[in-house]
Enzyme design. Structure first.
Site, PDB file in Angstrom:
ATOM      1  N   ASN A  94     -23.505   0.401  89.669  1.00 32.41           N
ATOM      2  CA  ASN A  94     -22.828   0.579  88.385  1.00 32.41           C
ATOM      3  C   ASN A  94     -21.664  -0.410  88.356  1.00 32.41           C
ATOM      4  OD1 ASN A  94     -21.387   1.409  86.169  1.00 32.41           O
ATOM      5  ND2 ASN A  94     -21.214   3.559  86.802  1.00 32.41           N
ATOM      6  N   ARG A 138     -27.120   0.544  86.289  1.00 30.44           N
ATOM      7  CA  ARG A 138     -26.661   1.194  85.062  1.00 30.44           C
ATOM      8  C   ARG A 138     -26.246   0.092  84.085  1.00 30.44           C
ATOM      9  NH1 ARG A 138     -20.941   3.603  83.452  1.00 30.44           N
ATOM     10  NH2 ARG A 138     -21.562   4.435  81.456  1.00 30.44           N
ATOM     11  N   HIS A 150     -23.444   7.786  77.176  1.00 25.60           N
ATOM     12  CA  HIS A 150     -23.561   8.882  78.163  1.00 25.60           C
ATOM     13  C   HIS A 150     -24.999   9.419  78.208  1.00 25.60           C
ATOM     14  CE1 HIS A 150     -19.033  10.088  77.592  1.00 25.60           C
ATOM     15  NE2 HIS A 150     -19.161   9.279  78.623  1.00 25.60           N
ATOM     16  N   HIS A 175     -20.585  16.599  77.318  1.00 31.79           N
ATOM     17  CA  HIS A 175     -20.078  15.768  78.415  1.00 31.79           C
ATOM     18  C   HIS A 175     -18.594  15.547  78.143  1.00 31.79           C
ATOM     19  CE1 HIS A 175     -20.527  12.367  81.414  1.00 31.79           C
ATOM     20  NE2 HIS A 175     -19.335  12.128  80.875  1.00 31.79           N
ATOM     21  N   LEU A 176     -17.767  16.279  78.875  1.00 36.17           N
ATOM     22  CA  LEU A 176     -16.324  16.195  78.650  1.00 36.17           C
ATOM     23  C   LEU A 176     -15.656  15.653  79.910  1.00 36.17           C
ATOM     24  CD1 LEU A 176     -15.803  19.726  76.989  1.00 36.17           C
ATOM     25  CD2 LEU A 176     -16.260  17.554  75.853  1.00 36.17           C
ATOM     26  N   GLY A 177     -15.319  14.368  79.879  1.00 39.17           N
ATOM     27  CA  GLY A 177     -14.630  13.756  81.024  1.00 39.17           C
ATOM     28  C   GLY A 177     -13.446  12.996  80.468  1.00 39.17           C
ATOM     29  N   ARG A 183      -8.790   7.963  74.051  1.00 36.98           N
ATOM     30  CA  ARG A 183      -9.423   7.503  72.807  1.00 36.98           C
ATOM     31  C   ARG A 183      -9.255   8.548  71.710  1.00 36.98           C
ATOM     32  NH1 ARG A 183     -15.182   6.105  75.371  1.00 36.98           N
ATOM     33  NH2 ARG A 183     -14.205   6.234  77.413  1.00 36.98           N
ATOM     34  N   ASP A 226      -4.834  13.011  81.614  1.00 34.47           N
ATOM     35  CA  ASP A 226      -5.516  13.933  82.532  1.00 34.47           C
ATOM     36  C   ASP A 226      -5.286  15.364  82.065  1.00 34.47           C
ATOM     37  OD1 ASP A 226      -6.025  15.674  84.841  1.00 34.47           O
ATOM     38  OD2 ASP A 226      -6.330  13.781  85.897  1.00 34.47           O
ATOM     39  N   ARG A 254      -5.556  18.090  83.504  1.00 35.05           N
ATOM     40  CA  ARG A 254      -4.790  18.957  84.432  1.00 35.05           C
ATOM     41  C   ARG A 254      -3.299  18.822  84.175  1.00 35.05           C
ATOM     42  NH1 ARG A 254      -8.299  16.692  89.286  1.00 35.05           N
ATOM     43  NH2 ARG A 254      -8.060  14.943  87.892  1.00 35.05           N
ATOM     44  N   VAL A 277     -13.992  17.504  82.968  1.00 32.56           N
ATOM     45  CA  VAL A 277     -13.411  18.638  82.246  1.00 32.56           C
ATOM     46  C   VAL A 277     -14.457  19.748  82.083  1.00 32.56           C
ATOM     47  CG1 VAL A 277     -12.441  19.377  80.033  1.00 32.56           C
ATOM     48  CG2 VAL A 277     -11.751  17.188  81.032  1.00 32.56           C
ATOM     49  N   GLY A 278     -15.635  19.379  81.645  1.00 31.30           N
ATOM     50  CA  GLY A 278     -16.686  20.371  81.397  1.00 31.30           C
ATOM     51  C   GLY A 278     -17.029  21.188  82.633  1.00 31.30           C
ATOM     52  N   GLU A 279     -17.021  20.536  83.791  1.00 34.03           N
ATOM     53  CA  GLU A 279     -17.400  21.237  85.025  1.00 34.03           C
ATOM     54  C   GLU A 279     -16.250  22.058  85.609  1.00 34.03           C
ATOM     55  OE1 GLU A 279     -19.009  18.265  87.756  1.00 34.03           O
ATOM     56  OE2 GLU A 279     -20.164  17.427  86.100  1.00 34.03           O
ATOM     57  N   GLU A 281     -25.598  11.190  87.291  1.00 34.47           N
ATOM     58  CA  GLU A 281     -26.224  10.030  86.654  1.00 34.47           C
ATOM     59  C   GLU A 281     -26.925   9.153  87.683  1.00 34.47           C
ATOM     60  OE1 GLU A 281     -22.359   9.982  84.736  1.00 34.47           O
ATOM     61  OE2 GLU A 281     -23.268   8.747  83.180  1.00 34.47           O
TER      62      GLU A 281
HETATM   63  P1  ADP Z   1     -14.899   9.787  83.587  1.00 34.42           P
HETATM   64  O1  ADP Z   1     -15.216   9.949  82.129  1.00 34.42           O
HETATM   65  O2  ADP Z   1     -13.844   8.766  83.838  1.00 34.42           O
HETATM   66  O3  ADP Z   1     -16.116   9.697  84.478  1.00 34.42           O
HETATM   67  P2  ADP Z   1     -14.568  12.436  84.735  1.00 34.42           P
HETATM   68  O4  ADP Z   1     -15.871  12.973  84.282  1.00 34.42           O
HETATM   69  O5  ADP Z   1     -14.349  12.245  86.186  1.00 34.42           O
HETATM   70  O6  ADP Z   1     -14.153  11.137  83.959  1.00 34.42           O
HETATM   71  O7  ADP Z   1     -13.443  13.419  84.180  1.00 34.42           O
HETATM   72  C1  ADP Z   1     -12.097  13.131  84.402  1.00 34.42           C
HETATM   73  C2  ADP Z   1     -11.253  14.228  83.791  1.00 34.42           C
HETATM   74  O8  ADP Z   1     -11.663  15.508  84.300  1.00 34.42           O
HETATM   75  C3  ADP Z   1      -9.798  14.069  84.220  1.00 34.42           C
HETATM   76  O9  ADP Z   1      -9.096  13.353  83.274  1.00 34.42           O
HETATM   77  C4  ADP Z   1      -9.319  15.499  84.251  1.00 34.42           C
HETATM   78  O10 ADP Z   1      -8.649  15.730  83.047  1.00 34.42           O
HETATM   79  C5  ADP Z   1     -10.556  16.366  84.275  1.00 34.42           C
HETATM   80  N1  ADP Z   1     -10.578  17.256  85.435  1.00 34.42           N
HETATM   81  C6  ADP Z   1     -11.047  17.001  86.664  1.00 34.42           C
HETATM   82  N2  ADP Z   1     -10.878  18.082  87.469  1.00 34.42           N
HETATM   83  C7  ADP Z   1     -10.305  19.043  86.718  1.00 34.42           C
HETATM   84  C8  ADP Z   1      -9.879  20.381  86.957  1.00 34.42           C
HETATM   85  N3  ADP Z   1     -10.022  20.952  88.140  1.00 34.42           N
HETATM   86  N4  ADP Z   1      -9.335  21.055  85.922  1.00 34.42           N
HETATM   87  C9  ADP Z   1      -9.183  20.481  84.737  1.00 34.42           C
HETATM   88  N5  ADP Z   1      -9.567  19.238  84.445  1.00 34.42           N
HETATM   89  C10 ADP Z   1     -10.113  18.517  85.414  1.00 34.42           C
END
Ligand code: ADP
Length: 396
Positions: free
Chosen positions: A7, A90, A179, A207-209, A240, A282, A284, A331-333, A383
């Protein structure tokens, strides 16, 4: 059978070497600051974790360093390059040329090049990664796996923008979606967890990251997704803005005298959670600040949850109901409170979150009540494994 998954980003190269008999990761790593005078290669194989500081002036040097580490006679995980059966790349943008993964040929490379204007930051490094591998391992088959491919099944009513037709026909301006590999992976896993054939399942994947997108998946196919012509569209994200009234951009340019580059920077890098909270992208950090009473942080969380909820609602209607809602990515996980905010009070629609299950950590799991008509699940995305599976299927 070992598959190497690459990737390539603008200044990075992530990789995993996956044993396809066991589907386990043999080794993985990340080259950072590719192109700078001091680059870092972080390598992990089981308990062997190392960091090399070296000069990787381009992606070719990074791929070469990775291959040398994997085949190092003293402590490499494989004896020689012949132990890598094939390589999966990728590629972010396949335009409307690719609806699935393909074995890389000269024609495929030309098509990926044609998509550079659609993904100027992402497709050039992917091309560098492909060219490097062709040079270093000319006899090894290579496969391209596109972020956009899964969404090629969207019908015109979902992918066309209501602009004059010529912008679609002459300039290919349409919704592409991103995604896709993640949405495909978790929607396939969801069908398995529901114990139903994928053809019979309607699922909304979230998909929440750092980047965020929702997809409506019907019978295993994407029928709508929130990211559009670019990955900026749709949900509010880490930095974004997601969808905003396009006239705001014109206002910034016409009345605040900003140039398009400045506007681009604001909506891509300074908005979202970071922009509203004024603190961090972030979740968190923003969550901690909100808990400590920070009003802007609290508002940022509310906007984030509400933005996901809006799309969730529209896809629930688009699909005429759903069998499951799936949460994935950082975030989703992990963010149980955010999942709770997004799904709060939806019991009358048949979406019943089990707060106790939602608060527990783990891998793939149901977090809805047993009698919830719509199941809610957390499915960690993978992925790299999805890419490796595509490679395996194509080369055999
Ligand atoms: P990317 O889109 O860069 O691949 P990720 O899927 O790794 O991102 O998601 C990153 C985001 O996940 C971080 O910005 C953070 O806000 C969130 N995150 C990761 N771990 C936790 C957690 N334990 N609790 C809350 N949010 C988290």
């Amino acid at each position: 059978m070992n598959i190497l998954v690459l990737n390539a980003g603008s200044s990075s190269l992530k990789y995993q070497l996956i044993n396809m008999e066991t589907e386990q990761v043999v080794a993985k790593g990340l080259c950072e600051r590719v192109g700078a005078s001091e680059s870092v290669h972080i390598y992990e194989a089981g308990s062997d974790e190392r960091e090399f500081v070296l000069e990787l002036h381009d992606h070719y040097a990074a791929v070469k360093a990775v291959l040398e580490t994997l085949t190092n006679p003293d402590d490499g995980v494989i004896k020689n390059l012949a132990d890598i059966t094939a390589i999966g790349h990728r590629v972010v943008h396949g335009g409307d040329f690719f609806a699935e993964s393909v074995i890389i040929t000269k024609e495929v490379i030309d098509r990926i090049k044609e998509c550079v204007p659609l993904a100027p930051l992402h497709n050039p490094p992917a091309l560098s990664g492909i060219r490097s591998c062709l040079e270093l391992m000319p006899n090894t088959q290579q496969v391209a796996v596109f972020d956009t491919a899964f969404h090629q099944t969207m019908p015109p009513k979902a992918y066309r923008y209501p602009l004059p037709t010529e912008y679609y026909e002459k300039h290919r301006i349409r919704r592409y979606g991103f995604h896709g590999t993640s949405h495909r992976y978790v929607s396939e896993r969801a069908a398995v967890m529901l114990n139903k054939p994928a053809e019979d399942v309607k699922v909304i994947t979230c998909h929440l990251g750092n980047g965020c997108s929702l997809t409506a998946v019907k019978g295993g196919h994407s029928v709508d997704t929130s990211m559009g012509y670019t990955p900026l569209d749709g949900l509010m994200m880490g930095t974004r803005s997601g969808s905003i009234d396009p006239a705001i951009l014109l206002y910034l340019i016409d009345y605040l005298d900003m140039n398009p580059r400045e506007v681009n920077h604001i909506i891509n890098k300074e908005s979202g959670l970071l922009g509203v909270s004024g603190l961090s992208n972030d979740l968190r950090d923003v969550g901690n600040a909100a808990d400590a009473g920070d009003e802007r942080a609290r508002l940022a969380l509310e906007l984030y949850a509400y933005s996901a909820r809006r799309f969730l609602g529209s896809y629930f209607f688009a699909l005429q109901g759903a069998d499951a809602i799936v949460f994935t990515a950082g975030v989703g996980e992990n963010a149980q409170k955010m999942r709770e905010m997004i799904l709060e009070g939806l019991e009358d629609l048949g979406i019943c979150l089990d707060l106790e299950r939602n608060s527990k950590r783990g891998g793939e799991r149901f977090i809805s009540t047993d009698d919830s008509p719509v199941k809610v699940m957390v499915i960690p995305t993978n992925e790299e494994l999805m890419i490796a599976k595509d490679v395996k299927a194509l080369i055999s």
